[in-house]
Design a protein around this motif. Structure first.
Motif, PDB file in Angstrom:
ATOM      1  N   THR A 132      68.346   6.478  89.200  1.00  0.00           N
ATOM      2  CA  THR A 132      69.734   6.526  88.755  1.00  0.00           C
ATOM      3  C   THR A 132      70.362   5.165  88.947  1.00  0.00           C
ATOM      4  N   HIS A 134      73.305   4.149  87.299  1.00  0.00           N
ATOM      5  CA  HIS A 134      74.684   4.149  86.822  1.00  0.00           C
ATOM      6  C   HIS A 134      75.661   4.315  87.981  1.00  0.00           C
ATOM      7  N   ASN A 137      77.976   7.654  88.657  1.00  0.00           N
ATOM      8  CA  ASN A 137      76.714   8.269  88.319  1.00  0.00           C
ATOM      9  C   ASN A 137      76.771   8.967  86.966  1.00  0.00           C
ATOM     10  N   SER A 138      75.635   9.058  86.307  1.00  0.00           N
ATOM     11  CA  SER A 138      75.559   9.791  85.053  1.00  0.00           C
ATOM     12  C   SER A 138      75.800  11.272  85.305  1.00  0.00           C
ATOM     13  N   ARG A 140      74.639  13.575  83.728  1.00  0.00           N
ATOM     14  CA  ARG A 140      73.382  14.306  83.538  1.00  0.00           C
ATOM     15  C   ARG A 140      72.605  14.397  84.841  1.00  0.00           C
ATOM     16  N   PRO A 193      81.797   7.792  84.021  1.00  0.00           N
ATOM     17  CA  PRO A 193      80.374   8.127  83.876  1.00  0.00           C
ATOM     18  C   PRO A 193      80.046   8.553  82.449  1.00  0.00           C
ATOM     19  N   VAL A 194      78.753   8.604  82.129  1.00  0.00           N
ATOM     20  CA  VAL A 194      78.308   9.057  80.814  1.00  0.00           C
ATOM     21  C   VAL A 194      77.796  10.489  80.920  1.00  0.00           C
ATOM     22  N   GLY A 195      77.727  11.152  79.754  1.00  0.00           N
ATOM     23  CA  GLY A 195      77.114  12.476  79.744  1.00  0.00           C
ATOM     24  C   GLY A 195      77.981  13.574  79.192  1.00  0.00           C
ATOM     25  N   PRO A 203      82.971   6.411  78.268  1.00  0.00           N
ATOM     26  CA  PRO A 203      82.087   6.083  79.399  1.00  0.00           C
ATOM     27  C   PRO A 203      81.914   4.580  79.537  1.00  0.00           C
ATOM     28  N   TYR A 338      70.579   0.636  78.186  1.00  0.00           N
ATOM     29  CA  TYR A 338      71.225   1.945  78.089  1.00  0.00           C
ATOM     30  C   TYR A 338      70.190   3.048  77.840  1.00  0.00           C
ATOM     31  N   SER A 341      70.921   8.955  74.608  1.00  0.00           N
ATOM     32  CA  SER A 341      71.064  10.407  74.733  1.00  0.00           C
ATOM     33  C   SER A 341      70.465  11.106  73.523  1.00  0.00           C
ATOM     34  N   GLU A 349      78.608   7.859  72.654  1.00  0.00           N
ATOM     35  CA  GLU A 349      78.557   7.604  74.090  1.00  0.00           C
ATOM     36  C   GLU A 349      78.074   6.183  74.374  1.00  0.00           C
TER      37      GLU A 349
END
Length: 457
Positions: A132, A134, A137-138, A140, A193-195, A203, A338, A341, A349
């Motif tokens: 991880t 990010h 945190n992501s 996901r 965060p992303v997701g 994000p 990156y 997704s 995203e």
């Protein structure tokens, strides 16, 4: 040169204990920089008693900590480790130059690793099998991850790599980074965060995979100096510039391992002093001044993201204020770290995640005003007490009135007096235009994102 203020130079050991005071130095040169490593040079006669105390630091067990602690007129100025020394003999006699850095060296010397934040082969992953990278945190990986201000992002990255929460194999025990939600050190642009685009539609995590820690810090602080726009062209976030300070401080509340002394890092918002600190010929606080306005290196940037060939993702941004003046000056940058997704076929995203990197590159490349000045104190505008590195001040010339940030300060102290030079600019690009002598040379380099064709793995 101005008459000498009172400089006090103390020698510290690995335990942050003061073991000597150097009172017979020939000169002290120092170069302090905003969000970058500074440097110092202490020149002594070879017969000085201070020489053996300083040479005695460079032994096994020092761990790059022993160095000096400097006060100016009884107030802390800077401190940092001893790194090099140079012996010379000529008509002036035998001299020794001790060369070191300020506390930002503890950021410069480290890497920002992905979880588990320690050197591991062949794969970098934690006990749960995650790699991880990010911050925040992501979603996901951590569905409970929440938005963080930029200063909190750097706090977590540094704390977990080498700060107070780091693995014992990497922790620097003398170092402590401070951050408290909702206080004056909770500053800078928000990072998301992303997701989940419904929860966080923009994000903008910081992605770390072994990058130099200083590069990470400068990309975070540079983004916080940017104006961030919505897709419709309206402003989403106004600039919120901040700096990270590194100081040797007595803070027993953090622990007693080193008798209450620590090397403390903390975020601080740039303070606007443009109404009270004004540099100009008329004010009498400038001896020499040079103002330069430079054309942009680029004012429209295309950034390549993940994917190859026809599947490559691209994002772009431009500085519309400079294009009517200088025309379109185009450039290409890439960031391929990156993790694409599989549930976001339109890549919304990723496009949002690329924006912080894109704005950072555009900010560094845009037209900028840089100012160099040799300055002296006048009442109410004294160096070190009235203004310092990281303050926003005003510089007035017959051409314009510029509100700029103090990016660098160089000081020279000899028996003849003190000379202070300052560098100011409107953008956070590393300046490096205060010219040093041979032994004061800095590690000049422009910050560039590393190409990371890992596809997020």
């Amino acid at each position: 040169m101005s008459p000498n203020p009172d400089y006090r130079v103390l020698v510290r050991d690995v335990n942050l204990k003061f073991i000597w005071e150097s009172m017979d130095f020939i000169s002290l040169q120092y170069h302090l920089r905003m969000n970058a490593r500074g440097k110092w040079v202490l020149t002594l006669p070879m017969e000085s008693e201070s020489v053996k105390h300083l040479l005695g630091l460079l032994v096994p067990g020092n761990n790059g900590v022993g160095g000096i602690y400097v006060e100016r007129n009884g107030k802390y100025l800077f401190s940092g480790p001893l790194l090099d020394y140079e012996y010379s003999f000529d008509s002036d006699g035998e001299l020794i130059h001790f060369i070191g850095a300020d506390e930002m060296d503890f950021i410069e010397r480290t890497l920002a690793l992905a979880h588990p934040r320690k050197f591991q082969s062949p794969y970098m992953k934690n006990a749960d099998g995650y790699h991880t990278d990010h911050t925040p945190n992501s979603l996901r990986v951590d569905p409970n991850s929440v938005a963080q201000r930029s200063s909190e992002v750097f706090y977590h990255i540094y704390r977990l790599n080498v700060g107070q929460s780091a693995d014992s194999s990497r922790r620097i025990p003398q170092v402590y980074i401070k951050w408290t939600k909702g206080t004056e050190n909770d500053v800078g642009h928000w990072r998301y965060p992303v997701g989940d685009l419904n929860r966080y539609p923009r994000p903008s995590p910081v992605i770390t995979r072994g990058d130099p820690m200083m590069d990470v810090l400068q990309s975070i602080t540079s983004y916080s100096e940017s104006t961030v726009y919505n897709p419709d062209g309206s402003i989403w976030m106004y600039p919120d510039p901040f700096l990270i300070t590194g100081q040797m401080k007595y803070e027993p509340g953090l622990g007693s391992t080193f008798n209450g002394w620590w090397i403390v890092f903390e975020a601080k918002r740039v303070e606007d002093k443009t109404n009270t600190i004004i540099f100009s010929k008329d004010q009498g606080n400038v001896l020499r001044l040079r103002r330069t306005k430079a054309a942009p290196e680029a004012n429209i940037i295309q950034m390549g993201g993940s994917g190859e060939g026809a599947n490559r993702v691209f994002a772009h941004a431009s500085d519309e204020s400079s294009r009517p003046i200088y025309g379109s000056r185009e450039a290409f940058r890439e960031f391929t770290g990156y993790e694409r997704s599989s549930t976001d076929p339109d890549h919304k995203e990723e496009l949002e995640a690329l924006k912080p990197h894109l704005y950072d590159e555009l900010n560094r490349a845009q037209s900028q005003i840089t100012i160099e000045a040799e300055v002296v104190d006048v009442e109410g505008m004294e160096y070190h007490t009235g203004w310092f590195v990281g303050d926003k001040v005003r510089v007035e010339t017959p051409i314009s009135k510029d509100d700029v940030i103090v990016r660098e300060v160089e000081g020279t102290v000899t028996e003849e007096g003190e000379q202070i030079r300052a560098a100011f600019s409107t953008t956070p690009a590393p300046l490096h235009f205060l010219k040093e002598g041979k032994i004061m040379s800095l590690h000049d380099r422009m910050i560039q994102y590393l190409t990371k064709r890992t596809k997020g793995e």
